[in-house]
Design a protein around this motif. Sequence first.
Motif, PDB file in Angstrom:
ATOM      1  N   LYS A   1      -4.113   4.772   7.583  1.00 46.00           N
ATOM      2  CA  LYS A   1      -5.390   4.586   6.899  1.00 46.00           C
ATOM      3  C   LYS A   1      -5.283   4.004   5.483  1.00 46.00           C
TER       4      LYS A   1
ATOM      5  N   VAL B   1     -12.625  -3.845   8.143  1.00 47.01           N
ATOM      6  CA  VAL B   1     -12.775  -2.428   8.483  1.00 47.01           C
ATOM      7  C   VAL B   1     -14.174  -2.127   9.002  1.00 47.01           C
TER       8      VAL B   1
ATOM      9  N   LYS C   1      -9.194  -4.918   4.388  1.00 46.48           N
ATOM     10  CA  LYS C   1     -10.426  -4.260   3.919  1.00 46.48           C
ATOM     11  C   LYS C   1     -11.697  -4.996   4.335  1.00 46.48           C
ATOM     12  N   SER C   2     -11.600  -6.311   4.531  1.00 47.74           N
ATOM     13  CA  SER C   2     -12.786  -7.052   4.953  1.00 47.74           C
ATOM     14  C   SER C   2     -13.037  -6.935   6.458  1.00 47.74           C
TER      15      SER C   2
ATOM     16  N   CYS D   1       0.802  -1.230   0.000  1.00 47.11           N
ATOM     17  CA  CYS D   1       0.000   0.000   0.000  1.00 47.11           C
ATOM     18  C   CYS D   1       0.832   1.276   0.000  1.00 47.11           C
TER      19      CYS D   1
ATOM     20  N   LEU E   1      -6.236   0.353   5.044  1.00 51.47           N
ATOM     21  CA  LEU E   1      -7.611  -0.118   5.117  1.00 51.47           C
ATOM     22  C   LEU E   1      -8.099  -0.664   3.781  1.00 51.47           C
ATOM     23  N   SER E   2      -7.405  -0.294   2.700  1.00 49.90           N
ATOM     24  CA  SER E   2      -7.784  -0.811   1.381  1.00 49.90           C
ATOM     25  C   SER E   2      -6.988  -2.056   1.000  1.00 49.90           C
ATOM     26  N   SER E   3      -6.080  -2.495   1.868  1.00 49.29           N
ATOM     27  CA  SER E   3      -5.288  -3.685   1.572  1.00 49.29           C
ATOM     28  C   SER E   3      -6.157  -4.929   1.630  1.00 49.29           C
ATOM     29  N   LYS E   4      -5.730  -5.966   0.950  1.00 49.01           N
ATOM     30  CA  LYS E   4      -6.522  -7.194   0.855  1.00 49.01           C
ATOM     31  C   LYS E   4      -6.776  -7.816   2.216  1.00 49.01           C
TER      32      LYS E   4
END
Length: 284
Positions: free
Chosen positions: A247, A259, A256-257, A198, A250-253
Motif C-alpha cells: 500500500k 489508484v 497515485k494517478s 517509497c 499507492l502514493s508513488s508518482k
Amino acid sequence: MATFFGEVVVAPSRAGVDDEESAEETPEDREIRRELEKKREIDVLWTLPSGAPTESPAGEPFACSKFIVAVGHSAAAFLSSFILDSVCWEVIGVVKLWNEWCRTSNTTNVLPTDSFCLFYRLISDPTVLLCQCSCYVAEDQQFQWLEKVFGCMRKEGLQVTILSTCPVADYKTQESTLTLPSPFLKALKTKEFKEQVCCSLLEQPNIVRDLPAAVLSYCQVWQIPAVLYQCYTDVIKLDTVTVEAFKPLLSSKILKSLVKDVSESTKILKKLLTTNETHNNIYI
C-alpha cells in the motif's frame, strides 16, 4: 540474478558437457529434445481492437510511458484490488507458456492462485500498460519473455515498476529475522531511475532472483528507468497482510494517478481472498 552492488554474478556453465552428451545422442534423443524445446517456447498473444489474436499489436513497437509488472500471487492481487478496474482497463494480451511448474490457459477469467500472465491497457491513456504474472517463468524462458514483451514497446520515455514477493528467510541481515516486522518492503532500482522510492533500498549482500531480477537487469542494460519493490513475507499462502504491505506504493508518482477508492479496494481484496479460499476448499 540482479544485485547492482558491483559484483559479477557468473552463471553455472555446462561448457564441455553438452559436446559429450551430443556425441552420445541418438536421432530419437535429438527429436525428443527439439520437441521439448519447442514446447517450452513462450507465446505472447496481443489482442487487436477487432478481437483477433496476434504476436504483435501493430506490427511495430508501440509507445509505452508506464509499464507496471506484478510478479506472484500477492503482487497480482494487490493490483487487482487497488489499481485494476473493469471500466478503466482492458485486457490486451496474454502469455502462453509451459514448464515443469506451471502451464497457463487462454482464459482471462482467473482466480488469484491461478497460473496466468495477462496484460492490461488503461483505456483513457493507452500508453499505460500493466502486467499480472502469476505463473512461474523458468530460467531458460526468461530471455524469451523479455524479448517478446519488451520487443513490442518503444523504449524511449518508458518507465518500469516491478512488484514481487519472496520469503523473509531469504533476507540477509546481521539481525535475527525473527525480530523483523514482517512483511516489509525493500527497493532496488536502475541507475536511470531518479525518483524517490517509497521504502528503503535493498542492502548488500541481498540479491533478487527469477523474473523480477530479469526485468530489472534488462532495464539496466537498456538504460530504462525502473524500480523493483520486493515484499519480504513469512506467510506462504495468499493473505491480506502481505497484499496490503504494498500500500505505500499507492502514493508513488507512477501509481497515485491510477489508484481506485482505497476503502472500496479493501472490500474488493477481502472478497477476492474469500473467493480464493472457497475455491481452494472445493479442490482439497
